[in-house]
Design a protein around this motif. Structure first.
Motif, PDB file in Angstrom:
ATOM      1  N   THR A 111      26.879  27.467  10.933  1.00  0.00           N
ATOM      2  CA  THR A 111      25.486  27.034  10.886  1.00  0.00           C
ATOM      3  C   THR A 111      25.336  25.517  10.959  1.00  0.00           C
ATOM      4  O   THR A 111      24.459  24.991  11.652  1.00  0.00           O
ATOM      5  N   THR A 112      26.181  24.798  10.241  1.00  0.00           N
ATOM      6  CA  THR A 112      26.060  23.335  10.187  1.00  0.00           C
ATOM      7  C   THR A 112      26.156  22.727  11.575  1.00  0.00           C
ATOM      8  O   THR A 112      25.315  21.917  11.990  1.00  0.00           O
ATOM      9  N   SER A 113      27.179  23.123  12.318  1.00  0.00           N
ATOM     10  CA  SER A 113      27.373  22.570  13.668  1.00  0.00           C
ATOM     11  C   SER A 113      26.312  23.059  14.638  1.00  0.00           C
ATOM     12  O   SER A 113      25.835  22.300  15.486  1.00  0.00           O
ATOM     13  N   LEU A 114      25.940  24.315  14.537  1.00  0.00           N
ATOM     14  CA  LEU A 114      24.938  24.861  15.451  1.00  0.00           C
ATOM     15  C   LEU A 114      23.612  24.124  15.314  1.00  0.00           C
ATOM     16  O   LEU A 114      22.981  23.753  16.314  1.00  0.00           O
ATOM     17  N   TYR A 118      22.046  21.597  18.146  1.00  0.00           N
ATOM     18  CA  TYR A 118      20.732  21.922  18.709  1.00  0.00           C
ATOM     19  C   TYR A 118      19.804  20.713  18.636  1.00  0.00           C
ATOM     20  O   TYR A 118      19.065  20.408  19.589  1.00  0.00           O
ATOM     21  N   LEU A 119      19.838  20.000  17.520  1.00  0.00           N
ATOM     22  CA  LEU A 119      18.982  18.827  17.378  1.00  0.00           C
ATOM     23  C   LEU A 119      19.341  17.747  18.394  1.00  0.00           C
ATOM     24  O   LEU A 119      18.461  17.079  18.952  1.00  0.00           O
ATOM     25  N   VAL A 120      20.624  17.583  18.654  1.00  0.00           N
ATOM     26  CA  VAL A 120      21.051  16.612  19.670  1.00  0.00           C
ATOM     27  C   VAL A 120      20.593  17.066  21.052  1.00  0.00           C
ATOM     28  O   VAL A 120      20.010  16.300  21.834  1.00  0.00           O
ATOM     29  N   LEU A 121      20.846  18.328  21.358  1.00  0.00           N
ATOM     30  CA  LEU A 121      20.560  18.860  22.689  1.00  0.00           C
ATOM     31  C   LEU A 121      19.068  18.832  23.008  1.00  0.00           C
ATOM     32  O   LEU A 121      18.650  18.574  24.138  1.00  0.00           O
ATOM     33  N   SER A 122      18.242  19.088  21.987  1.00  0.00           N
ATOM     34  CA  SER A 122      16.794  19.182  22.207  1.00  0.00           C
ATOM     35  C   SER A 122      16.056  17.899  21.838  1.00  0.00           C
ATOM     36  O   SER A 122      14.817  17.890  21.838  1.00  0.00           O
ATOM     37  N   ASP A 123      16.809  16.853  21.516  1.00  0.00           N
ATOM     38  CA  ASP A 123      16.191  15.599  21.075  1.00  0.00           C
ATOM     39  C   ASP A 123      15.280  15.876  19.883  1.00  0.00           C
ATOM     40  O   ASP A 123      14.086  15.579  19.894  1.00  0.00           O
ATOM     41  N   ASN A 124      15.895  16.447  18.828  1.00  0.00           N
ATOM     42  CA  ASN A 124      15.188  16.808  17.592  1.00  0.00           C
ATOM     43  C   ASN A 124      14.026  17.769  17.821  1.00  0.00           C
ATOM     44  O   ASN A 124      12.979  17.693  17.174  1.00  0.00           O
ATOM     45  N   GLY A 125      14.220  18.707  18.760  1.00  0.00           N
ATOM     46  CA  GLY A 125      13.235  19.747  18.997  1.00  0.00           C
ATOM     47  C   GLY A 125      12.107  19.356  19.930  1.00  0.00           C
ATOM     48  O   GLY A 125      11.192  20.150  20.166  1.00  0.00           O
ATOM     49  N   ARG A 126      12.173  18.176  20.502  1.00  0.00           N
ATOM     50  CA  ARG A 126      11.072  17.714  21.361  1.00  0.00           C
ATOM     51  C   ARG A 126      11.166  18.249  22.784  1.00  0.00           C
ATOM     52  O   ARG A 126      10.182  18.253  23.513  1.00  0.00           O
ATOM     53  N   LYS A 127      12.358  18.694  23.197  1.00  0.00           N
ATOM     54  CA  LYS A 127      12.541  19.116  24.588  1.00  0.00           C
ATOM     55  C   LYS A 127      12.886  20.601  24.657  1.00  0.00           C
ATOM     56  O   LYS A 127      13.783  21.081  23.973  1.00  0.00           O
ATOM     57  N   TRP A 128      12.156  21.315  25.513  1.00  0.00           N
ATOM     58  CA  TRP A 128      12.469  22.721  25.763  1.00  0.00           C
ATOM     59  C   TRP A 128      13.531  22.857  26.839  1.00  0.00           C
ATOM     60  O   TRP A 128      14.395  23.727  26.768  1.00  0.00           O
ATOM     61  N   VAL A 130      16.783  21.527  28.328  1.00  0.00           N
ATOM     62  CA  VAL A 130      17.857  20.696  27.776  1.00  0.00           C
ATOM     63  C   VAL A 130      18.972  20.511  28.795  1.00  0.00           C
ATOM     64  O   VAL A 130      19.149  21.310  29.726  1.00  0.00           O
ATOM     65  N   ASP A 131      19.727  19.460  28.601  1.00  0.00           N
ATOM     66  CA  ASP A 131      20.852  19.115  29.463  1.00  0.00           C
ATOM     67  C   ASP A 131      22.148  19.433  28.728  1.00  0.00           C
ATOM     68  O   ASP A 131      22.473  18.791  27.718  1.00  0.00           O
ATOM     69  N   GLY A 132      22.881  20.411  29.213  1.00  0.00           N
ATOM     70  CA  GLY A 132      24.107  20.854  28.554  1.00  0.00           C
ATOM     71  C   GLY A 132      25.190  19.803  28.471  1.00  0.00           C
ATOM     72  O   GLY A 132      26.137  19.940  27.680  1.00  0.00           O
ATOM     73  N   ASP A 133      25.068  18.725  29.253  1.00  0.00           N
ATOM     74  CA  ASP A 133      26.073  17.669  29.201  1.00  0.00           C
ATOM     75  C   ASP A 133      26.084  16.942  27.856  1.00  0.00           C
ATOM     76  O   ASP A 133      27.047  16.240  27.537  1.00  0.00           O
ATOM     77  N   TYR A 134      24.986  17.093  27.100  1.00  0.00           N
ATOM     78  CA  TYR A 134      24.908  16.388  25.824  1.00  0.00           C
ATOM     79  C   TYR A 134      25.527  17.161  24.665  1.00  0.00           C
ATOM     80  O   TYR A 134      25.653  16.632  23.565  1.00  0.00           O
ATOM     81  N   VAL A 135      25.902  18.397  24.899  1.00  0.00           N
ATOM     82  CA  VAL A 135      26.394  19.219  23.805  1.00  0.00           C
ATOM     83  C   VAL A 135      27.894  19.009  23.595  1.00  0.00           C
ATOM     84  O   VAL A 135      28.631  18.674  24.535  1.00  0.00           O
ATOM     85  N   SER A 136      28.344  19.199  22.361  1.00  0.00           N
ATOM     86  CA  SER A 136      29.765  19.064  22.046  1.00  0.00           C
ATOM     87  C   SER A 136      30.576  20.132  22.780  1.00  0.00           C
ATOM     88  O   SER A 136      30.163  21.296  22.850  1.00  0.00           O
ATOM     89  N   PRO A 137      31.744  19.776  23.301  1.00  0.00           N
ATOM     90  CA  PRO A 137      32.581  20.783  23.961  1.00  0.00           C
ATOM     91  C   PRO A 137      33.130  21.826  22.989  1.00  0.00           C
ATOM     92  O   PRO A 137      33.655  22.856  23.417  1.00  0.00           O
ATOM     93  N   HIS A 138      32.991  21.555  21.703  1.00  0.00           N
ATOM     94  CA  HIS A 138      33.513  22.487  20.693  1.00  0.00           C
ATOM     95  C   HIS A 138      32.418  23.372  20.101  1.00  0.00           C
ATOM     96  O   HIS A 138      32.675  24.107  19.138  1.00  0.00           O
ATOM     97  N   SER A 201      21.721  23.376   5.083  1.00  0.00           N
ATOM     98  CA  SER A 201      21.144  22.809   6.293  1.00  0.00           C
ATOM     99  C   SER A 201      19.661  23.160   6.308  1.00  0.00           C
ATOM    100  O   SER A 201      19.242  24.116   5.650  1.00  0.00           O
ATOM    101  N   PRO A 202      18.851  22.410   7.033  1.00  0.00           N
ATOM    102  CA  PRO A 202      17.413  22.687   7.035  1.00  0.00           C
ATOM    103  C   PRO A 202      17.056  24.129   7.397  1.00  0.00           C
ATOM    104  O   PRO A 202      16.180  24.721   6.773  1.00  0.00           O
ATOM    105  N   ILE A 203      17.757  24.714   8.383  1.00  0.00           N
ATOM    106  CA  ILE A 203      17.398  26.066   8.807  1.00  0.00           C
ATOM    107  C   ILE A 203      17.678  27.080   7.699  1.00  0.00           C
ATOM    108  O   ILE A 203      16.873  27.984   7.442  1.00  0.00           O
ATOM    109  N   ALA A 204      18.807  26.931   7.002  1.00  0.00           N
ATOM    110  CA  ALA A 204      19.127  27.871   5.920  1.00  0.00           C
ATOM    111  C   ALA A 204      18.173  27.689   4.743  1.00  0.00           C
ATOM    112  O   ALA A 204      17.711  28.672   4.149  1.00  0.00           O
ATOM    113  N   VAL A 205      17.875  26.445   4.401  1.00  0.00           N
ATOM    114  CA  VAL A 205      16.940  26.189   3.303  1.00  0.00           C
ATOM    115  C   VAL A 205      15.570  26.778   3.626  1.00  0.00           C
ATOM    116  O   VAL A 205      14.918  27.393   2.778  1.00  0.00           O
TER     117      VAL A 205
END
Length: 421
Positions: A111-114, A118-128, A130-138, A201-205
């Motif tokens: 959950t922590t990494s996911l 997601y926040l990085v990929l979506s620019d803190n949820g602002r973008k629907w 997304v560019d997969g190049d920004y995501v961690s390879p792991h 994490s915020p989602i679990a809380v």
């Protein structure tokens, strides 16, 4: 099942301290590790309290590459696995790797990494879009829970059975129970088993806020977890891990291993009733307890200590109290029962394994951990819940129970290796 299974190594990562020694010192002190959430700004949430682990991954032996690759839960699992391996004294180079397996429990996996990615990929949820190049390879490792078992297997060089058990808040009991069964049936000689979860994490809380399961006692975080107390109003979210070396008893004896205890009985049940609801009579938990005690050849009077699930919700504490009365009869009023969640919160799938560690150490040192913050006893929870102070007592047989969303109810019995009843 003809082969008895022993615990010969313990490793713990828990709020209040990393390592078996620091964990046990907190348990017997009666101090709490519950505080206001510091990982993110919790001000917008109903419950702002958690039990966080102060964890420096590199200080605890992980390389920068491992830290980058592993989700926080996997880091906890590997660090606690390394501790239990060292504690066991096993020389793994002398073992057949195909006879060594891994069983790891987790409720929410990576959950922590996911959430972070997601926040990085979506620019803190602002973008629907997304560019997969920004995501961690792991990121894939965090998405697939099996990576937890894979990481522990790689750390141990285990090439036998490897699995992740995810049964909500009973995962940490069920993963150890599954590992016990594999050894008992002859599918493995040694298992590295336990559980890890890092759900702060915020989602679990937000998820637990939505169902009002966590406490809103934000003005007094150190005393927010109050199992069996009349003023309890929900559990405190936590993180942590515990891992064990399990081996067939004769295998352990032959090498002169220190045996913390034998897993004498284990059972799990589902109430097929409600995702979060529990019946107050505790019937399903009682059934699991009865089966585990029968398997361990224990009568109610033989149980010296009960490690309760003790989450601090109104319905769970009533449910458990009913189950203990149903299965232990009059002995339920005499045996000490406590909840360590009062001190280290509820780490979801990990807590069952952390509680097994507490049970094994209670037998080791002859001390029953207390239920902290228990000042106003609930008349409906009228058993000996060991309020506030640890108690010296010889412990030869322990019952540990767990209750999980989805209706899961599990029970495990540990006994001293030399006890024969």
């Amino acid at each position: 099942m003809n082969r008895s299974v022993a615990i010969t190594g313990i490793g713990v990562v828990a709020p209040g301290g990393v390592g078996k020694k620091a964990f046990w010192e907190l348990m017997v002190s009666g101090r709490t590790a519950t505080r206001t959430i510091s990982f993110f700004d919790p001000s917008r949430f109903r419950s702002q309290v958690a039990a966080e682990v102060h964890f420096d991954a590199q200080r605890h032996g992980l390389t920068p590459r491992e830290v980058r690759r592993m989700d926080r839960a996997a880091q906890f699992a590997v660090v606690s696995a390394r501790e239990c391996l060292a504690d066991s004294g096993l020389t793994f180079a002398e073992l057949d790797p195909h006879r060594v397996g891994v069983s790891v429990g987790s409720a929410v996996g990576g959950t922590t990494s996911l959430e972070r990615e997601y926040l990085v990929l979506s620019d803190n949820g602002r973008k629907w879009e997304v560019d997969g190049d920004y995501v961690s390879p792991h990121l894939y490792d965090a998405f697939v829970p099996s990576s937890l078992a894979a990481e522990v297997a790689w750390a141990a060089g285990a090439e036998g059975p490897a699995a992740v058990v995810s049964t909500g808040c009973t995962s940490g009991l069920d993963s150890v129970g599954y590992a016990r069964d594999l050894i008992a049936e002859g599918s493995a000689d040694v298992m590295i088993a336990g559980a890890a979860d890092t759900p702060i994490s915020p989602i679990a809380v937000a998820c637990f806020d939505a169902i009002k399961a966590t406490t809103p006692r934000n003005d007094d975080p150190e005393h927010a977890s109050r199992p069996f107390d009349r003023t309890r109003n929900g559990f405190v979210l936590a993180e942590g891990a515990a891992m064990f070396v399990l081996e067939e008893v004769e295998h352990a004896r032959a090498r002169g291993a220190h045996i913390y205890g034998v897993i004498g009985g284990y059972a799990t049940r589902c109430n097929a009733y409600h995702m979060t609801g529990l019946k107050p009579d505790g019937r399903e938990m009682a059934e699991a307890i009865r089966h585990a005690m029968t398997e361990a050849h224990l009568a109610p009077r033989d149980v010296d200590y009960v490690n309760a699930h003790g989450s601090g919700t109104k319905q769970n504490d009533r449910h458990e109290t009913g189950a203990f009365k149903e299965t232990l009869g009059s002995h339920a009023y005499d045996v000490p029962i406590s909840s360590i969640k009062s001190m280290i919160g509820h780490s979801l799938g990990a807590i069952g394994s952390i509680e097994i560690a507490a049970c094994a150490l209670a037998m080791e040192y002859g001390v029953v951990p207390p239920t902290a913050n228990l000042h106003e006893a609930d008349p409906e929870c009228d058993l000996d819940y060991v309020p506030n102070e640890a108690r010296e007592k010889q412990v030869d047989a322990v019952l540990s129970v767990g209750s999980g969303f989805g209706g899961f109810q599990s029970a495990m019995v540990l006994t001293r290796e030399e006890v024969r009843r």
